[in-house]
Write a protein that holds these residues in place. Structure first.
Motif, PDB file in Angstrom:
ATOM      1  N   GLN A 106       0.800  -1.215   0.000  1.00 49.36           N
ATOM      2  CA  GLN A 106       0.000   0.000   0.000  1.00 49.36           C
ATOM      3  C   GLN A 106       0.838   1.273   0.000  1.00 49.36           C
ATOM      4  O   GLN A 106       0.357   2.339  -0.383  1.00 49.36           O
ATOM      5  CB  GLN A 106      -0.992   0.010   1.169  1.00 49.36           C
ATOM      6  CG  GLN A 106      -0.363   0.069   2.549  1.00 49.36           C
ATOM      7  CD  GLN A 106      -0.109  -1.291   3.165  1.00 49.36           C
ATOM      8  OE1 GLN A 106       0.274  -2.232   2.481  1.00 49.36           O
ATOM      9  NE2 GLN A 106      -0.313  -1.396   4.466  1.00 49.36           N
ATOM     10  N   ALA A 107       2.105   1.184   0.398  1.00 45.22           N
ATOM     11  CA  ALA A 107       2.986   2.360   0.400  1.00 45.22           C
ATOM     12  C   ALA A 107       4.030   2.277  -0.710  1.00 45.22           C
ATOM     13  O   ALA A 107       4.991   3.031  -0.718  1.00 45.22           O
ATOM     14  CB  ALA A 107       3.662   2.517   1.765  1.00 45.22           C
ATOM     15  N   THR A 108       3.824   1.375  -1.665  1.00 46.43           N
ATOM     16  CA  THR A 108       4.704   1.280  -2.833  1.00 46.43           C
ATOM     17  C   THR A 108       3.963   1.869  -4.027  1.00 46.43           C
ATOM     18  O   THR A 108       3.153   1.199  -4.671  1.00 46.43           O
ATOM     19  CB  THR A 108       5.107  -0.183  -3.118  1.00 46.43           C
ATOM     20  OG1 THR A 108       5.770  -0.709  -1.972  1.00 46.43           O
ATOM     21  CG2 THR A 108       6.042  -0.264  -4.317  1.00 46.43           C
ATOM     22  N   VAL A 109       4.223   3.126  -4.307  1.00 52.17           N
ATOM     23  CA  VAL A 109       3.553   3.825  -5.409  1.00 52.17           C
ATOM     24  C   VAL A 109       3.981   3.183  -6.731  1.00 52.17           C
ATOM     25  O   VAL A 109       5.171   2.964  -6.964  1.00 52.17           O
ATOM     26  CB  VAL A 109       3.906   5.324  -5.398  1.00 52.17           C
ATOM     27  CG1 VAL A 109       3.233   6.051  -6.550  1.00 52.17           C
ATOM     28  CG2 VAL A 109       3.494   5.945  -4.059  1.00 52.17           C
ATOM     29  N   PRO A 110       3.020   2.857  -7.608  1.00 52.81           N
ATOM     30  CA  PRO A 110       3.374   2.243  -8.882  1.00 52.81           C
ATOM     31  C   PRO A 110       4.378   3.097  -9.669  1.00 52.81           C
ATOM     32  O   PRO A 110       4.236   4.327  -9.733  1.00 52.81           O
ATOM     33  CB  PRO A 110       2.038   2.148  -9.627  1.00 52.81           C
ATOM     34  CG  PRO A 110       1.011   2.126  -8.535  1.00 52.81           C
ATOM     35  CD  PRO A 110       1.569   3.004  -7.453  1.00 52.81           C
ATOM     36  N   ALA A 111       5.355   2.454 -10.249  1.00 57.12           N
ATOM     37  CA  ALA A 111       6.369   3.147 -11.044  1.00 57.12           C
ATOM     38  C   ALA A 111       5.705   3.916 -12.183  1.00 57.12           C
ATOM     39  O   ALA A 111       4.785   3.415 -12.829  1.00 57.12           O
ATOM     40  CB  ALA A 111       7.370   2.143 -11.599  1.00 57.12           C
ATOM     41  N   GLY A 112       6.157   5.134 -12.385  1.00 58.02           N
ATOM     42  CA  GLY A 112       5.660   5.948 -13.486  1.00 58.02           C
ATOM     43  C   GLY A 112       4.324   6.621 -13.241  1.00 58.02           C
ATOM     44  O   GLY A 112       3.805   7.290 -14.140  1.00 58.02           O
ATOM     45  N   LEU A 113       3.752   6.468 -12.055  1.00 58.13           N
ATOM     46  CA  LEU A 113       2.458   7.109 -11.774  1.00 58.13           C
ATOM     47  C   LEU A 113       2.649   8.628 -11.787  1.00 58.13           C
ATOM     48  O   LEU A 113       3.427   9.175 -11.019  1.00 58.13           O
ATOM     49  CB  LEU A 113       1.902   6.654 -10.421  1.00 58.13           C
ATOM     50  CG  LEU A 113       0.549   7.241 -10.030  1.00 58.13           C
ATOM     51  CD1 LEU A 113      -0.537   6.820 -11.019  1.00 58.13           C
ATOM     52  CD2 LEU A 113       0.174   6.807  -8.622  1.00 58.13           C
ATOM     53  N   ALA A 114       1.926   9.297 -12.672  1.00 61.01           N
ATOM     54  CA  ALA A 114       2.033  10.752 -12.820  1.00 61.01           C
ATOM     55  C   ALA A 114       0.671  11.297 -13.243  1.00 61.01           C
ATOM     56  O   ALA A 114      -0.237  10.550 -13.568  1.00 61.01           O
ATOM     57  CB  ALA A 114       3.095  11.097 -13.854  1.00 61.01           C
ATOM     58  N   GLY A 115       0.544  12.601 -13.235  1.00 55.78           N
ATOM     59  CA  GLY A 115      -0.713  13.229 -13.637  1.00 55.78           C
ATOM     60  C   GLY A 115      -1.827  13.003 -12.641  1.00 55.78           C
ATOM     61  O   GLY A 115      -3.008  13.026 -12.995  1.00 55.78           O
ATOM     62  N   VAL A 116      -1.477  12.829 -11.374  1.00 59.26           N
ATOM     63  CA  VAL A 116      -2.469  12.551 -10.335  1.00 59.26           C
ATOM     64  C   VAL A 116      -3.074  13.861  -9.822  1.00 59.26           C
ATOM     65  O   VAL A 116      -2.368  14.839  -9.586  1.00 59.26           O
ATOM     66  CB  VAL A 116      -1.827  11.760  -9.173  1.00 59.26           C
ATOM     67  CG1 VAL A 116      -2.805  11.561  -8.029  1.00 59.26           C
ATOM     68  CG2 VAL A 116      -1.293  10.428  -9.683  1.00 59.26           C
ATOM     69  N   VAL A 117      -4.395  13.846  -9.648  1.00 59.77           N
ATOM     70  CA  VAL A 117      -5.105  15.029  -9.136  1.00 59.77           C
ATOM     71  C   VAL A 117      -5.848  14.754  -7.839  1.00 59.77           C
ATOM     72  O   VAL A 117      -6.367  15.673  -7.212  1.00 59.77           O
ATOM     73  CB  VAL A 117      -6.082  15.596 -10.188  1.00 59.77           C
ATOM     74  CG1 VAL A 117      -5.318  16.116 -11.408  1.00 59.77           C
ATOM     75  CG2 VAL A 117      -7.120  14.560 -10.601  1.00 59.77           C
ATOM     76  N   GLY A 118      -5.893  13.477  -7.422  1.00 56.51           N
ATOM     77  CA  GLY A 118      -6.568  13.125  -6.179  1.00 56.51           C
ATOM     78  C   GLY A 118      -6.017  11.830  -5.614  1.00 56.51           C
ATOM     79  O   GLY A 118      -5.575  10.963  -6.372  1.00 56.51           O
ATOM     80  N   ILE A 119      -6.047  11.699  -4.283  1.00 54.76           N
ATOM     81  CA  ILE A 119      -5.567  10.490  -3.620  1.00 54.76           C
ATOM     82  C   ILE A 119      -6.535  10.083  -2.519  1.00 54.76           C
ATOM     83  O   ILE A 119      -7.280  10.910  -1.996  1.00 54.76           O
ATOM     84  CB  ILE A 119      -4.156  10.683  -3.011  1.00 54.76           C
ATOM     85  CG1 ILE A 119      -4.116  11.901  -2.087  1.00 54.76           C
ATOM     86  CG2 ILE A 119      -3.101  10.760  -4.101  1.00 54.76           C
ATOM     87  CD1 ILE A 119      -2.804  12.118  -1.347  1.00 54.76           C
ATOM     88  N   SER A 120      -6.509   8.797  -2.185  1.00 55.81           N
ATOM     89  CA  SER A 120      -7.291   8.293  -1.064  1.00 55.81           C
ATOM     90  C   SER A 120      -6.604   7.037  -0.557  1.00 55.81           C
ATOM     91  O   SER A 120      -6.021   6.280  -1.335  1.00 55.81           O
ATOM     92  CB  SER A 120      -8.727   7.986  -1.499  1.00 55.81           C
ATOM     93  OG  SER A 120      -9.529   7.694  -0.372  1.00 55.81           O
ATOM     94  N   ALA A 121      -6.669   6.826   0.751  1.00 60.19           N
ATOM     95  CA  ALA A 121      -6.012   5.676   1.362  1.00 60.19           C
ATOM     96  C   ALA A 121      -7.019   4.851   2.144  1.00 60.19           C
ATOM     97  O   ALA A 121      -7.753   5.378   2.967  1.00 60.19           O
ATOM     98  CB  ALA A 121      -4.888   6.147   2.286  1.00 60.19           C
ATOM     99  N   GLY A 122      -7.051   3.558   1.862  1.00 60.25           N
ATOM    100  CA  GLY A 122      -7.881   2.624   2.610  1.00 60.25           C
ATOM    101  C   GLY A 122      -7.045   1.952   3.680  1.00 60.25           C
ATOM    102  O   GLY A 122      -5.897   2.343   3.931  1.00 60.25           O
TER     103      GLY A 122
END
Length: 170
Positions: A106-122
């Motif tokens: 859950q704390a390993t952000v997928p490689a190349g993730l970009a262009g994000v405008v919102g986040i949420s954590a379960g």
């Protein structure tokens, strides 16, 4: 703004003053001296605040390193805390930083993730909303919470629950 954790709550008034109440074991309701808070988030046993200058403060339990904000983290525009023990920060450049518990990725952000405008954590998974309206999720997937439907698009808002995920079509 309001945020509900495992057994505590946070509220932020329009002047940037933070209030906390509820179960205080681990110090989750002992609010540190903060300046001009613009966003708040509550995890199971930790709390987060984003200050106007883009810095993040975490207090409460540190069982899995959730209070250990990565050195040099700056330019943050949004935060998310989980029902478990991890934290997410969205930077102004559209990238995501995660830390804390990572037993399910859950704390390993997928490689190349970009262009994000919102986040949420379960509890044990994380989600990101991209500027093109698509959703990326990672972490525990025992109940499909980290597998967005194939035809899901045009999403305007996301929310991660303890064992589920939600998306609001725009």
């Amino acid at each position: 703004a309001i945020a509900a954790g495992g057994s505590h709550s946070l509220a932020l008034d329009r002047w940037g003053r933070l209030r906390a109440w509820g179960f205080s074991a681990g110090g989750r309701t002992l609010v540190p001296d903060l300046k001009k808070v613009v966003a708040i988030a509550a995890g199971d046993s930790h709390s987060m605040a984003l200050q106007h200058d883009g810095t993040v403060v975490v207090w409460g339990s540190n069982d899995a390193g959730q209070r250990e904000v990565p050195q040099g983290l700056s330019g943050v525009v949004d935060i998310a805390a989980a029902g478990s023990e991890h934290c997410l920060a969205l930077k102004a450049d559209g990238t995501v930083v995660a830390w804390g518990a990572n037993g399910d990725g859950q704390a390993t952000v997928p490689a190349g993730l970009a262009g994000v405008v919102g986040i949420s954590a379960g509890a044990f998974h994380s989600m990101a909303l991209k500027s093109d309206g698509t959703v990326v999720a990672w972490g525990r997937n025992a109940d499909g919470q980290a597998t967005p439907p194939v035809d899901l698009g045009g999403v305007a808002q996301i929310a991660a629950g303890y064992w589920h995920s939600l998306a609001l079509a725009g």
